[in-house]
Design a protein around this motif. Structure first.
Motif, PDB file in Angstrom:
ATOM      1  N   ASP A 243       0.811  -1.218   0.000  1.00 19.43           N
ATOM      2  CA  ASP A 243       0.000   0.000   0.000  1.00 19.43           C
ATOM      3  C   ASP A 243       0.843   1.265   0.000  1.00 19.43           C
ATOM      4  O   ASP A 243       0.505   2.259   0.652  1.00 19.43           O
ATOM      5  N   LEU A 244       1.948   1.251  -0.724  1.00 20.03           N
ATOM      6  CA  LEU A 244       2.783   2.442  -0.850  1.00 20.03           C
ATOM      7  C   LEU A 244       2.491   3.114  -2.186  1.00 20.03           C
ATOM      8  O   LEU A 244       2.486   2.464  -3.229  1.00 20.03           O
ATOM      9  N   PHE A 245       2.263   4.433  -2.153  1.00 24.48           N
ATOM     10  CA  PHE A 245       1.962   5.191  -3.359  1.00 24.48           C
ATOM     11  C   PHE A 245       2.867   6.412  -3.423  1.00 24.48           C
ATOM     12  O   PHE A 245       3.054   7.114  -2.421  1.00 24.48           O
ATOM     13  N   LEU A 246       3.460   6.648  -4.596  1.00 22.55           N
ATOM     14  CA  LEU A 246       4.311   7.812  -4.797  1.00 22.55           C
ATOM     15  C   LEU A 246       3.439   9.038  -5.052  1.00 22.55           C
ATOM     16  O   LEU A 246       2.411   8.961  -5.721  1.00 22.55           O
ATOM     17  N   THR A 247       3.872  10.178  -4.540  1.00 22.84           N
ATOM     18  CA  THR A 247       3.109  11.414  -4.683  1.00 22.84           C
ATOM     19  C   THR A 247       3.662  12.258  -5.822  1.00 22.84           C
ATOM     20  O   THR A 247       4.772  12.028  -6.329  1.00 22.84           O
ATOM     21  N   ASN A 248       2.915  13.238  -6.203  1.00 23.83           N
ATOM     22  CA  ASN A 248       3.346  14.162  -7.252  1.00 23.83           C
ATOM     23  C   ASN A 248       4.583  14.946  -6.831  1.00 23.83           C
ATOM     24  O   ASN A 248       5.391  15.330  -7.676  1.00 23.83           O
ATOM     25  N   ARG A 249       4.729  15.176  -5.530  1.00 25.93           N
ATOM     26  CA  ARG A 249       5.909  15.904  -5.045  1.00 25.93           C
ATOM     27  C   ARG A 249       7.190  15.127  -5.321  1.00 25.93           C
ATOM     28  O   ARG A 249       8.196  15.705  -5.737  1.00 25.93           O
ATOM     29  N   LEU A 250       7.134  13.799  -5.140  1.00 30.34           N
ATOM     30  CA  LEU A 250       8.316  12.987  -5.415  1.00 30.34           C
ATOM     31  C   LEU A 250       8.615  12.965  -6.915  1.00 30.34           C
ATOM     32  O   LEU A 250       9.774  13.082  -7.329  1.00 30.34           O
ATOM     33  N   PHE A 251       7.585  12.825  -7.739  1.00 32.30           N
ATOM     34  CA  PHE A 251       7.805  12.825  -9.183  1.00 32.30           C
ATOM     35  C   PHE A 251       8.369  14.159  -9.659  1.00 32.30           C
ATOM     36  O   PHE A 251       9.222  14.216 -10.547  1.00 32.30           O
ATOM     37  N   ALA A 252       7.919  15.256  -9.056  1.00 32.58           N
ATOM     38  CA  ALA A 252       8.445  16.577  -9.418  1.00 32.58           C
ATOM     39  C   ALA A 252       9.916  16.705  -9.031  1.00 32.58           C
ATOM     40  O   ALA A 252      10.723  17.262  -9.791  1.00 32.58           O
ATOM     41  N   ALA A 253      10.264  16.158  -7.855  1.00 34.61           N
ATOM     42  CA  ALA A 253      11.666  16.217  -7.418  1.00 34.61           C
ATOM     43  C   ALA A 253      12.552  15.378  -8.338  1.00 34.61           C
ATOM     44  O   ALA A 253      13.664  15.798  -8.710  1.00 34.61           O
ATOM     45  N   LEU A 254      12.065  14.188  -8.735  1.00 33.01           N
ATOM     46  CA  LEU A 254      12.850  13.351  -9.647  1.00 33.01           C
ATOM     47  C   LEU A 254      12.983  14.002 -11.016  1.00 33.01           C
ATOM     48  O   LEU A 254      14.045  13.935 -11.660  1.00 33.01           O
ATOM     49  N   ALA A 255      11.922  14.663 -11.478  1.00 30.16           N
ATOM     50  CA  ALA A 255      11.997  15.358 -12.764  1.00 30.16           C
ATOM     51  C   ALA A 255      12.999  16.492 -12.706  1.00 30.16           C
ATOM     52  O   ALA A 255      13.777  16.710 -13.661  1.00 30.16           O
ATOM     53  N   ALA A 256      13.028  17.214 -11.585  1.00 28.66           N
ATOM     54  CA  ALA A 256      14.001  18.293 -11.430  1.00 28.66           C
ATOM     55  C   ALA A 256      15.425  17.742 -11.402  1.00 28.66           C
ATOM     56  O   ALA A 256      16.355  18.359 -11.948  1.00 28.66           O
ATOM     57  N   CYS A 257      15.587  16.572 -10.792  1.00 28.38           N
ATOM     58  CA  CYS A 257      16.912  15.939 -10.730  1.00 28.38           C
ATOM     59  C   CYS A 257      17.394  15.548 -12.137  1.00 28.38           C
ATOM     60  O   CYS A 257      18.570  15.726 -12.474  1.00 28.38           O
ATOM     61  N   VAL A 258      16.470  15.022 -12.949  1.00 26.29           N
ATOM     62  CA  VAL A 258      16.823  14.656 -14.323  1.00 26.29           C
ATOM     63  C   VAL A 258      17.258  15.888 -15.118  1.00 26.29           C
ATOM     64  O   VAL A 258      18.244  15.870 -15.863  1.00 26.29           O
ATOM     65  N   VAL A 259      16.499  16.969 -14.952  1.00 26.67           N
ATOM     66  CA  VAL A 259      16.859  18.217 -15.631  1.00 26.67           C
ATOM     67  C   VAL A 259      18.225  18.696 -15.160  1.00 26.67           C
ATOM     68  O   VAL A 259      19.044  19.201 -15.950  1.00 26.67           O
ATOM     69  N   PHE A 260      18.479  18.546 -13.878  1.00 23.23           N
ATOM     70  CA  PHE A 260      19.768  18.943 -13.312  1.00 23.23           C
ATOM     71  C   PHE A 260      20.908  18.151 -13.962  1.00 23.23           C
ATOM     72  O   PHE A 260      21.970  18.700 -14.299  1.00 23.23           O
ATOM     73  N   PHE A 261      20.707  16.852 -14.169  1.00 24.13           N
ATOM     74  CA  PHE A 261      21.722  16.015 -14.830  1.00 24.13           C
ATOM     75  C   PHE A 261      21.938  16.474 -16.271  1.00 24.13           C
ATOM     76  O   PHE A 261      23.069  16.513 -16.765  1.00 24.13           O
ATOM     77  N   LEU A 262      20.870  16.827 -16.964  1.00 26.38           N
ATOM     78  CA  LEU A 262      21.011  17.300 -18.354  1.00 26.38           C
ATOM     79  C   LEU A 262      21.807  18.596 -18.408  1.00 26.38           C
ATOM     80  O   LEU A 262      22.653  18.795 -19.296  1.00 26.38           O
ATOM     81  N   PHE A 263      21.528  19.486 -17.457  1.00 29.07           N
ATOM     82  CA  PHE A 263      22.287  20.751 -17.436  1.00 29.07           C
ATOM     83  C   PHE A 263      23.766  20.531 -17.160  1.00 29.07           C
ATOM     84  O   PHE A 263      24.613  21.315 -17.596  1.00 29.07           O
ATOM     85  N   SER A 264      24.083  19.453 -16.397  1.00 27.30           N
ATOM     86  CA  SER A 264      25.488  19.210 -16.039  1.00 27.30           C
ATOM     87  C   SER A 264      26.343  18.908 -17.263  1.00 27.30           C
ATOM     88  O   SER A 264      27.566  19.113 -17.234  1.00 27.30           O
ATOM     89  N   PHE A 265      25.719  18.423 -18.372  1.00 26.30           N
ATOM     90  CA  PHE A 265      26.484  18.176 -19.596  1.00 26.30           C
ATOM     91  C   PHE A 265      26.892  19.484 -20.272  1.00 26.30           C
ATOM     92  O   PHE A 265      27.906  19.555 -20.954  1.00 26.30           O
ATOM     93  N   PHE A 266      26.109  20.518 -20.093  1.00 24.67           N
ATOM     94  CA  PHE A 266      26.401  21.813 -20.711  1.00 24.67           C
ATOM     95  C   PHE A 266      27.123  22.758 -19.767  1.00 24.67           C
ATOM     96  O   PHE A 266      27.756  23.721 -20.201  1.00 24.67           O
ATOM     97  N   PHE A 267      27.017  22.492 -18.474  1.00 29.28           N
ATOM     98  CA  PHE A 267      27.671  23.347 -17.475  1.00 29.28           C
ATOM     99  C   PHE A 267      28.512  22.449 -16.563  1.00 29.28           C
ATOM    100  O   PHE A 267      28.040  22.024 -15.497  1.00 29.28           O
ATOM    101  N   PRO A 268      29.750  22.162 -16.979  1.00 27.45           N
ATOM    102  CA  PRO A 268      30.611  21.242 -16.203  1.00 27.45           C
ATOM    103  C   PRO A 268      30.853  21.707 -14.782  1.00 27.45           C
ATOM    104  O   PRO A 268      31.146  20.891 -13.891  1.00 27.45           O
ATOM    105  N   TRP A 269      30.776  23.032 -14.551  1.00 27.75           N
ATOM    106  CA  TRP A 269      31.065  23.542 -13.207  1.00 27.75           C
ATOM    107  C   TRP A 269      30.067  23.044 -12.151  1.00 27.75           C
ATOM    108  O   TRP A 269      30.286  23.179 -10.943  1.00 27.75           O
ATOM    109  N   LEU A 270      28.930  22.441 -12.626  1.00 27.16           N
ATOM    110  CA  LEU A 270      27.981  21.878 -11.656  1.00 27.16           C
ATOM    111  C   LEU A 270      28.550  20.681 -10.918  1.00 27.16           C
ATOM    112  O   LEU A 270      28.101  20.350  -9.810  1.00 27.16           O
ATOM    113  N   GLY A 271      29.526  20.025 -11.530  1.00 25.50           N
ATOM    114  CA  GLY A 271      30.242  18.939 -10.868  1.00 25.50           C
ATOM    115  C   GLY A 271      29.340  17.806 -10.413  1.00 25.50           C
ATOM    116  O   GLY A 271      28.544  17.265 -11.180  1.00 25.50           O
TER     117      GLY A 271
END
Length: 448
Positions: free
Chosen positions: A11-39
């Motif tokens: 009975d565990l369900f993921l919330t929209n807040r978690l999906f939003a955080a994971l989506a932001a993390c994915v975007v962050f990884f994409l930006f790291s390819f263009f901005f190496p200083w993100l490390g």
């Protein structure tokens, strides 16, 4: 992903807040390819989200009983009325929680919006009330109460299922019956349309002698008592009691027509229950007969305390039949069951003069031996059509037909009156009030 976690955590369900955080993390990884200083910042953000997720799972699942819920429902529901139900919810967690609640109500209601949201502090409890209006008699099966709990982090929801399976019977409108009864006790019946009927003359049932006061009928002055006491004394009479009042309910196909969710049969059943209760309060004897192509139920008139429950149990089981009423059988039953002159309230429906003509010979026979009151219904839908303005030929045709049927109803009232038969032409919504008014009027005029 949701199903994957469900394999490990029940009975565990993921919330929209978690999906939003994971989506932001994915975007962050994409930006790291263009901005190496993100490390390593994108990688750290992912591990931070994962850590928060695990913490959220831990705090929600460390206790086997984090919340408690229970449905509060009456023993039975009242047909056609708003019935109040409730859900008791209690927070057993040591922190604030956001809660969503689903109550699995019976399919007959066809509602999918029984979803409640609330927040609870530690050890706090609430009672959430809501209303249900059944429109059919019978058994209604309720399912489980499901509670979805979200912690302050709000990354997941934990579902609790509380087995609350129960079957509630839906009876004729006993809530309406109680409302009329309470208003009668508190003398407030005029608030719901019950008229005060002035009694003409007086009955022969003597009650007591009392001092004359202004407004008393001077014809009731007791001159012998006046001579003995030296002051004006008057006789007090009471309504005649133990008169028989029978509700006869037509269960044929003419009573199947629905208005506002309830069939005409249900309106007649609700009105019969209230009328029987009022008759018992007036110390008359109430009885019941149901009829279609064959005889249904017969409850002989009585005024015992258990009589209204007997009538209620019989009315609970009645259903519409699909053949015409056997009026000859009804006449023979009334002659066999009713041993003295009674008020017979016949709930039926006529849509045309031809429908009345088939039943009129038997109605005339019944009226020879009893006071017959025929109750039938106005077609409110046709009334609306007849009042709408016509803009084309089709509208004129529809409006004309609607007015013809409405006129036929008035002709039926006149035809019944011509043969000395009392009648009520009522809208389904006002049926109960109109029937009680006529009963009180007939009783005040000593027609029974």
């Amino acid at each position: 992903m949701k199903k994957l976690f469900g394999l490990f955590y029940k009975d565990l369900f993921l919330t929209n807040r978690l999906f939003a955080a994971l989506a932001a993390c994915v975007v962050f990884f994409l930006f790291s390819f263009f901005f190496p200083w993100l490390g390593i910042l994108p990688e750290l953000s992912f591990w931070l989200i994962l850590a928060l997720f695990l913490i959220d799972v831990l705090i929600l699942y460390r206790s086997s009983k984090g919340v408690f819920a229970r449905r509060h429902a009456p023993e039975r529901l009242s047909n056609g009325d708003e019935n109040e139900l409730g859900i008791y919810i209690e927070n057993l967690y040591p922190f604030n929680v956001s809660i969503g609640i689903i109550d699995e109500i019976p399919f007959q209601f066809q509602k999918r919006d029984i979803w409640f949201k609330t927040t609870l502090k530690p050890q706090q409890h609430k009672l959430i009330n809501y209303l249900l209006r059944p429109t059919k008699r019978g058994e209604y099966e309720f399912g489980a109460v499901r509670v979805y709990v979200k912690s302050p982090l709000g990354l997941i929801r934990r579902r609790y299922t509380f087995s609350q399976d129960e079957t509630l019977p839906v009876y004729p409108s006993f809530l309406q019956m109680r409302k009329y009864e309470l208003m009668a006790i508190s003398n407030r019946l005029n608030e719901i349309g019950i008229k005060k009927i002035r009694r003409l003359g007086h009955s022969l049932e003597f009650e007591q002698v009392k001092n004359y006061v202004a407004g008393d009928d001077f014809r009731t002055i007791n001159w012998k008592a006046t001579g003995r006491h030296g002051t004006l004394m008057t006789n007090i009479y009471t309504d005649e009691k133990s008169q028989h009042v029978y509700c006869v309910i037509d269960k044929s196909r003419t009573m199947k027509m629905p208005f506002e969710g309830l069939s005409l049969l249900d309106y007649a059943i609700n009105a019969s229950l209230v009328l029987s209760n009022v008759a018992l309060l007036k110390e008359d004897k109430a009885g019941l007969i149901t009829i279609a192509e064959k005889l249904g139920s017969v409850v002989p008139a009585d005024k015992k305390a258990t009589q209204i429950n007997r009538i209620l149990e019989v009315l609970y089981k009645e259903k519409t039949r699909y053949l015409e009423t056997n009026m000859e059988l009804l006449y023979s039953t009334i002659r066999r069951v009713l041993k003295q002159r009674s008020l017979v309230v016949f709930f039926t429906n006529f849509e045309s003069m031809s429908g009345l003509e088939r039943q009129l010979p038997f109605l005339k026979r019944i009226s020879r031996f009893h006071l017959l009151l025929v109750v039938f219904f106005e077609n409110t839908e046709l009334q609306k059509l007849s009042e709408e303005p016509a803009s084309n030929v089709e509208d004129i045709y529809i409006k004309t037909i609607a007015e013809k049927f409405a006129y036929d109803k008035k002709l039926i009232v006149k035809e019944l009156a011509k043969h000395g038969i009392q009648s009520i032409l009522s809208t389904p919504q006002n049926l109960t009030v109109n029937t009680i008014n006529r009963y009180l009027e007939l009783k005040a005029r000593q027609k029974i």
